[in-house]
Design a protein around this motif. Structure first.
Motif, mmCIF file in Angstrom:
data_model
loop_
_atom_site.group_PDB
_atom_site.id
_atom_site.type_symbol
_atom_site.label_atom_id
_atom_site.label_comp_id
_atom_site.label_asym_id
_atom_site.label_seq_id
_atom_site.Cartn_x
_atom_site.Cartn_y
_atom_site.Cartn_z
ATOM 1 N N LEU A 66 0.834 -1.201 0.000
ATOM 2 C CA LEU A 66 0.000 0.000 0.000
ATOM 3 C C LEU A 66 0.872 1.256 0.000
ATOM 4 C CD1 LEU A 66 -2.881 0.949 -0.029
ATOM 5 C CD2 LEU A 66 -2.948 0.748 2.468
ATOM 6 N N ALA A 67 1.967 1.211 0.747
ATOM 7 C CA ALA A 67 2.879 2.361 0.762
ATOM 8 C C ALA A 67 3.491 2.583 -0.617
ATOM 9 C CB ALA A 67 3.973 2.135 1.799
ATOM 10 N N LEU A 110 8.042 9.999 3.528
ATOM 11 C CA LEU A 110 9.041 9.069 4.043
ATOM 12 C C LEU A 110 8.342 7.809 4.539
ATOM 13 C CD1 LEU A 110 12.151 9.871 6.110
ATOM 14 C CD2 LEU A 110 10.681 7.995 6.825
ATOM 15 N N PHE A 111 8.699 6.679 3.962
ATOM 16 C CA PHE A 111 8.109 5.399 4.365
ATOM 17 C C PHE A 111 9.078 4.650 5.265
ATOM 18 C CE2 PHE A 111 7.528 0.760 3.341
ATOM 19 C CZ PHE A 111 6.414 0.598 4.154
ATOM 20 N N SER A 134 7.814 19.119 7.211
ATOM 21 C CA SER A 134 8.870 18.856 6.234
ATOM 22 C C SER A 134 8.694 17.495 5.592
ATOM 23 C CB SER A 134 10.243 18.928 6.919
ATOM 24 O OG SER A 134 10.444 20.188 7.507
ATOM 25 N N ILE A 135 8.157 16.541 6.340
ATOM 26 C CA ILE A 135 7.924 15.202 5.805
ATOM 27 C C ILE A 135 6.512 14.749 6.130
ATOM 28 C CG2 ILE A 135 10.350 14.504 6.007
ATOM 29 C CD1 ILE A 135 9.445 12.762 8.445
ATOM 30 N N ILE A 136 6.014 13.851 5.298
ATOM 31 C CA ILE A 136 4.804 13.089 5.593
ATOM 32 C C ILE A 136 5.281 11.676 5.896
ATOM 33 C CG2 ILE A 136 2.642 12.168 4.688
ATOM 34 C CD1 ILE A 136 2.549 14.645 2.851
ATOM 35 N N LEU A 137 5.094 11.253 7.131
ATOM 36 C CA LEU A 137 5.597 9.949 7.567
ATOM 37 C C LEU A 137 4.542 8.869 7.352
ATOM 38 C CD1 LEU A 137 7.764 8.213 9.070
ATOM 39 C CD2 LEU A 137 6.581 8.835 11.198
ATOM 40 N N ILE A 138 4.954 7.774 6.713
ATOM 41 C CA ILE A 138 4.114 6.582 6.619
ATOM 42 C C ILE A 138 4.899 5.442 7.247
ATOM 43 C CG2 ILE A 138 2.915 4.948 5.120
ATOM 44 C CD1 ILE A 138 2.674 7.112 3.040
#
Length: 440
Positions: A66-67, A110-111, A134-138
């Motif tokens: 999914l990521a 960022l995964f 600054s980031i979208i964390l997954i």
């Protein structure tokens, strides 16, 4: 010059699960509650409006896939991190680049696969950049985020729970593997639907296990005279000789299973108790740990209703210590069934908890002098032991003596019930209390 061969095509030689990895939401199996038509996560992905999130679910349900689908759909810079190979220095380097991207109007996704394996310092390094945008964390994790992810970081992420795939989802996946050119679509394979159903049941909701099992069965199949590869029941049985049940001795499932064992015994359900106990043992749990929990249960949930239960539990622990696995499983079964069928009382547990609460909240009272020893002359002069009555010297074998501090005089902790043998204890205690009250 490097020599080439027919087997250098990585797409052909890659494992079936890798070859069939979905590339878009239409190919994605399961999780309809999240990515079905009109569902919130699907809308976020399709509109490229994702925020920091955690994917929590058992192995093989599509968290990483999914990521990667998000990576294909998003117009942001996509960076994949591994807890094994990424230290603080690598994290800070990526964060610095993400901050530069942000100033130029470019988002960074960022995964973090297996985010529960990142230590506290690594997780802390993400936090200021998630806060600043600054980031979208997954993050993807098989462990309960409440236990494994820093609360400050977790509070800034939406948690999406991915469920184990149903048998229908797995059947659809297996049939796709047989038909797709990326799978076995270019081969003639004879495998019964009942065999596919058996693989789906065996896989326990794990798509990777299902595809790996199918691949193993096909690779060990028999080619007939018409160039049809036949997968028979014997081959399939060898490929499924042991189911890998989800169990992590240090994770949430450990606590879920021991809770299931405890509550099944409390509910007088021996069949469920034996099932959950065997699940733990099959997952590699130390039998002495299970035995210790049975010993605890014997007093916490059976108690005076059947004091013999504690003897049975302790005997089971000793038997496990003497024999070990696999022989001691029957002793644990003996104890689990006995405790399930025993009359139940939590009066001892309640007495203990009530008393601990008083000790924690009330001042530490001195011991009444009359029940103190007086080993020296000075202590006798100070009235240590004065007024003490030896209970065995009385006709009733009970002394008219207060043993609690004055501030707790008359306080009751043990309140027996009427199940099993505890009914006799209750009658005896009521007689004692009535006698003491009548003599005051």
């Amino acid at each position: 010059m490097e020599q080439l061969s027919l087997f250098d095509d990585r797409k052909v030689s890659a494992p079936l699960a890798s070859r069939l990895r979905p590339e878009n939401l239409e190919e994605y199996a399961g999780q309809k509650h999240l990515v079905g038509k009109g569902k919130i996560l699907r809308r976020l992905i399709e509109e490229d409006q994702i925020s920091s999130m955690i994917f929590w679910g058992p192995p093989g349900v599509g968290k990483t896939t999914l990521a990667r689908i998000i990576a294909e759909r998003t117009r942001a810079e996509f960076v994949e991190f591994s807890a094994v190979s990424s230290g603080i220095r690598e994290i800070k380097e990526v964060m610095a680049q993400a901050e530069k991207n942000r100033k130029m109007g470019i988002r960074t996704v960022l995964f973090a696969d297996e985010i529960h394996r990142f230590n506290k310092a690594q997780q802390d390094a993400f936090l200021p950049f998630v806060e600043a945008g600054s980031i979208i964390l997954i993050g993807a994790t098989t462990e309960n985020p409440s236990f494994e992810i820093n609360s400050a970081l977790l509070s800034r992420c939406k948690v999406f729970i991915l469920k184990a795939l149903g048998e229908a989802d797995l059947m659809e996946l297996l049939e796709h593997a047989l038909e797709s050119p990326k799978g076995f679509g270019n081969m003639k394979i004879d495998i019964r639907e009942s065999h596919l159903s058996a693989i789906a049941r065996f896989s326990n909701g794990d798509a990777r296990t299902a595809l790996n099992t199918l691949e193993m069965a096909v690779l060990n199949g028999r080619m007939d005279e018409k160039a049809v590869l036949c997968v028979d029941g014997e081959v399939l049985a060898q490929c499924m000789n042991r189911r890998s049940l989800l169990y992590d001795k240090n994770g949430e499932e450990h606590y879920n299973l021991i809770s299931a064992l405890h509550k099944s015994m409390r509910n007088s359900d021996p069949d469920a108790a034996v099932y959950w106990m065997c699940r733990m043992l099959d997952g590699g749990e130390d039998p002495l740990y299970v035995a210790r929990r049975l010993v605890r249960f014997a007093s916490e949930d059976v108690g005076m209703a059947d004091s013999h239960a504690l003897q049975v539990a302790v005997a089971a622990y000793q038997a496990c210590h003497f024999l070990g696995m696999p022989e001691c499983d029957v002793h644990l079964t003996h104890a689990a069934v006995y405790l399930s069928m025993a009359p139940k009382s939590n009066a001892l547990y309640m007495a203990c908890e009530s008393c601990k609460a008083d000790i924690k909240e009330l001042p530490a009272e001195p011991v009444p002098l009359w029940i103190c020893n007086a080993p020296t002359a000075l202590m006798k002069e100070m009235d240590y032991g004065k007024g003490y009555v030896y209970a065995h010297d009385t006709e009733e074998k009970v002394a008219r003596m207060q043993c609690l501090p004055d501030s707790l005089a008359g306080r009751r902790y043990y309140l027996p019930g009427e199940e099993g043998q505890e009914k006799q204890a209750k009658e005896r205690l009521n007689e004692i209390l009535a006698w003491k009250k009548g003599m005051q």
